[in-house]
Structures are given as structure tokens and as C-alpha cells.
Motif scaffolding. Structure first.
Motif, short mmCIF file in Angstrom:
data_model
loop_
_atom_site.label_atom_id
_atom_site.label_comp_id
_atom_site.label_asym_id
_atom_site.label_seq_id
_atom_site.Cartn_x
_atom_site.Cartn_y
_atom_site.Cartn_z
N TYR A 202 0.83 -1.20 0.00
CA TYR A 202 0.00 0.00 0.00
C TYR A 202 0.86 1.26 0.00
O TYR A 202 0.40 2.33 -0.41
CB TYR A 202 -0.90 0.03 1.24
N ARG A 203 2.08 1.15 0.49
CA ARG A 203 2.96 2.31 0.59
C ARG A 203 3.92 2.42 -0.58
O ARG A 203 4.17 3.52 -1.08
CB ARG A 203 3.74 2.24 1.90
N PHE A 204 4.45 1.31 -1.06
CA PHE A 204 5.49 1.35 -2.09
C PHE A 204 4.92 1.53 -3.49
O PHE A 204 5.32 2.43 -4.22
CB PHE A 204 6.33 0.08 -2.03
N PRO A 206 1.88 2.55 -4.78
CA PRO A 206 1.27 3.83 -5.18
C PRO A 206 2.31 4.92 -5.41
O PRO A 206 2.17 5.72 -6.36
CB PRO A 206 0.37 4.17 -3.98
N THR A 207 3.36 4.97 -4.58
CA THR A 207 4.41 5.97 -4.79
C THR A 207 5.14 5.72 -6.09
O THR A 207 5.39 6.65 -6.88
CB THR A 207 5.39 5.93 -3.61
N LEU A 208 5.50 4.47 -6.35
CA LEU A 208 6.22 4.13 -7.58
C LEU A 208 5.38 4.46 -8.81
O LEU A 208 5.86 5.11 -9.76
CB LEU A 208 6.58 2.65 -7.57
N PHE A 209 4.12 4.03 -8.83
CA PHE A 209 3.28 4.23 -10.00
C PHE A 209 2.97 5.71 -10.23
O PHE A 209 2.89 6.16 -11.39
CB PHE A 209 1.98 3.44 -9.86
N THR A 210 2.79 6.46 -9.16
CA THR A 210 2.50 7.89 -9.32
C THR A 210 3.70 8.63 -9.91
O THR A 210 3.55 9.46 -10.82
CB THR A 210 2.12 8.51 -7.96
N HIS A 211 4.88 8.35 -9.39
CA HIS A 211 6.08 9.00 -9.93
C HIS A 211 6.33 8.58 -11.37
O HIS A 211 6.73 9.42 -12.21
CB HIS A 211 7.28 8.66 -9.05
N PHE A 240 -2.23 14.17 -9.00
CA PHE A 240 -1.96 12.80 -8.56
C PHE A 240 -1.02 12.78 -7.36
O PHE A 240 -1.21 11.98 -6.43
CB PHE A 240 -1.36 11.99 -9.72
N LEU A 241 -0.03 13.66 -7.34
CA LEU A 241 0.86 13.72 -6.19
C LEU A 241 0.13 14.19 -4.94
O LEU A 241 0.45 13.76 -3.83
CB LEU A 241 2.03 14.67 -6.49
N ALA A 242 -0.87 15.07 -5.11
CA ALA A 242 -1.65 15.52 -3.96
C ALA A 242 -2.45 14.38 -3.35
O ALA A 242 -2.51 14.23 -2.12
CB ALA A 242 -2.59 16.65 -4.38
N VAL A 243 -3.07 13.54 -4.20
CA VAL A 243 -3.81 12.39 -3.68
C VAL A 243 -2.86 11.42 -2.99
O VAL A 243 -3.19 10.84 -1.95
CB VAL A 243 -4.58 11.69 -4.82
N LEU A 244 -1.67 11.23 -3.56
CA LEU A 244 -0.67 10.37 -2.91
C LEU A 244 -0.28 10.93 -1.55
O LEU A 244 -0.17 10.18 -0.57
CB LEU A 244 0.56 10.28 -3.81
N ALA A 245 -0.10 12.26 -1.46
CA ALA A 245 0.29 12.88 -0.20
C ALA A 245 -0.82 12.78 0.84
O ALA A 245 -0.54 12.63 2.04
CB ALA A 245 0.65 14.34 -0.43
N ILE A 246 -2.08 12.84 0.41
CA ILE A 246 -3.19 12.71 1.35
C ILE A 246 -3.13 11.35 2.06
O ILE A 246 -3.30 11.25 3.27
CB ILE A 246 -4.54 12.89 0.61
#
Length: 295
Positions: A202-204, A206-211, A240-246
């Protein structure tokens, strides 16, 4: 926790300027390369990528919010149980001889919630704990690994002493013990949230795919937007980065960041209610700082 309807402009800039600059520089490089004769932008199914990523990020954000809301609900239970403990001790022990012990139990509960706050935030025990303990140097609870649980055990022993002295009967003792059980259950739920992070997937991912999506985004937009690609791609990527940060902000509600639960303010609420229950003058409630953050 930010309590204003909207965060301050300074707070927003402090959080987004770095990813904005990185996105913008990358988008400018791609746009400049596009106008070189040897460059050919690949055709990418960005609509498909973006739809899948949005679903992925939405599911993750919902999971993170569930953790945040459960943590808030458990602290609401803690506030109510603390009030019930103070009310039960005050009403069940009208004997003037019980006044010192009654006062000690109530103040001990204030020390308990502050100790729990420090444990959840991974902070050293502060002065708000020793202030409400009769003998902080000699109290064995402060030497335990789980100080909050030690304070709660000490409260249970004092309730047993009250029963042994005949100031309450067995039914009243059972009612007070039920409140202590609610407090212990709330603490256990908070510790579960603190000690069990979101699974690594859940943490790795989403970050990888968003970047990765933000890297590919200007390639898919440059033929349509042309020189406006840096602006359009940066804004779209920022969403997309904002949703990731939320999701990142809500996943750990006890980390003492601006988006986390205001544990200090809730402990002060308990302190005010319990001290007023025994006739002591409390300190004023905590207020949000100049940025609209309540800690």
C-alpha cells in the motif's frame, strides 16, 4: 491537525513547491526535446494509465482515512471514559476521608492520557505526567516499559484499596472497573494502529506508480499542448501527487505532524474536565497556532 477550512498559503507553498519545481523542470526538458528534429514522442495510453492509477490512489486514501478516523474514534472513547471515571469516583465516594484518594485517582488519569500521548508520538515523558502524580520519583509506573499501562494498573490497585476500606461496594467497584476496561481497550486499539503500519504494498507501489506516471505524462501531452506542456503536465501531475500525499498524511495519525490528530489538545480537554470535576482550576484549552494547526 489543521482546523481552518483551508490551510494557509504559506503552508501550501511549503508542502508543494519542491515537487512542483521537479515536475516543471522535467516537463520543460521534454518539451524542449520535442522540438528537436530527431525526437519522436511515443504514443502512450495515458487515459488508461491515469484511470487505473486514480482507482489505486483512491482505494489507498480510503484505507488511510479509515485508520485516521478509527484513531480519532478511540480518542473520543478515551475522553468519555475519563469523564466517566472521574464522575464515578466523585459520586461513589462521598466520605470526606476518601477525598485525598479520590483526588489522586482523578489526577492520575490525567497523567495517564499524557503518558499515552507521549508513547504514541514516540516522545520522552514530559512534565505534564509528573505534574499530576503524587510522587513521580517513587511511582513504579514511571519505570515500566509501558508507562501508560503502569499508571492504569496503579489506578486499578487504588480502586481495590477503596473497596477494601469500605468506601465503595462490590457493585460500584465493578462499574468503575468496567470504565477501566474501556480505557484499556481504547489504548490497545491505538497501539494496534501505531504498531501496524499500512502493508508495504500500500505504501510502495502507489508511490512508484505515481512518480512513473508523472515521468510519462509530458510525453503523452506534448503533441497536443505543445509549448503549454510544462504548465498542463505539471498541474495534472500535481493532482496525482496531492492524492498520494493525502494517503501519506492520514496513514499515521499519531506522528505529530500538521495533519495528525491533535493529541495535546485532547489531553488538555481531559485535564480541564477532570480537574473541574474535583473542584480544581484547570489551564485554558489549547488553541490553534498562527498557521491554523492544532497540536
Amino acid at each position: 491537525m489543521i482546523v481552518k477550512a483551508t490551510p494557509s498559503l504559506k503552508q501550501i507553498v511549503r508542502e508543494v513547491w519542491r515537487p512542483l519545481m521537479i515536475l516543471f523542470v522535467w516537463d520543460v526538458l521534454v518539451t524542449v526535446a520535442y522540438y528537436r528534429p530527431s525526437f519522436s514522442a511515443p504514443e502512450l495510453p495515458l487515459t488508461l494509465f491515469g484511470s487505473v492509477l486514480a482507482l489505486f490512489l483512491g482505494f489507498r486514501s480510503n484505507s488511510a482515512y479509515q485508520r485516521w478516523w478509527e484513531a480519532r474514534s478511540l480518542w473520543g472513547l478515551m475522553i468519555n471514559a475519563s469523564r466517566s471515571l472521574a464522575r464515578g469516583v466523585r459520586n461513589f465516594m462521598p466520605d470526606p476521608a476518601a477525598a485525598p484518594l479520590k483526588r489522586e485517582i482523578v489526577r492520575r488519569q490525567i497523567a495517564y492520557v499524557n503518558a499515552l500521548r507521549c508513547q504514541l508520538r514516540r516522545q520522552a515523558m514530559d512534565e505534564d505526567i509528573g505534574r499530576f502524580i503524587e510522587d513521580p520519583v517513587q511511582d513504579p509506573a514511571l519505570g515500566r516499559v509501558n508507562v501508560a499501562n503502569g499508571l492504569l494498573d496503579g489506578t486499578g490497585r487504588r480502586i481495590a484499596d477503596v473497596r477494601a476500606k469500605g468506601w465503595i461496594d462490590s457493585i460500584q467497584q465493578t462499574q468503575i472497573e468496567a470504565v477501566l476496561v474501556d480505557i484499556a481497550n481504547a489504548q490497545g486499539g491505538m497501539e494496534r494502529i501505531k504498531n501496524t503500519p499500512l502493508p508495504v504494498h500500500y505504501r510502495f507501489f502507489p508511490t512508484l506508480f505515481t512518480h512513473l506516471f508523472c515521468i510519462l505524462l509530458p510525453f503523452g501531452l506534448v503533441e497536443t499542448l505543445g509549448l503549454a506542456t510544462p504548465l498542463g503536465s505539471t498541474v495534472a501531475g500535481l493532482m496525482f501527487l496531492a492524492v498520494l500525499a493525502i494517503g501519506d498524511d492520514l496513514a499515521e495519525p499519531f506522528d505529530n505532524r500538521v495533519h495528525d490528530l491533535p493529541l495535546s489538545a485532547m489531553c488538555r480537554t481531559i485535564e480541564i474536565d477532570l480537574l473541574e470535576a474535583i473542584g480544581d482550576a484547570p489551564r485554558p484549552p489549547l488553541q490553534a497556532d498562527k498557521y491554523g494547526v492544532l497540536w
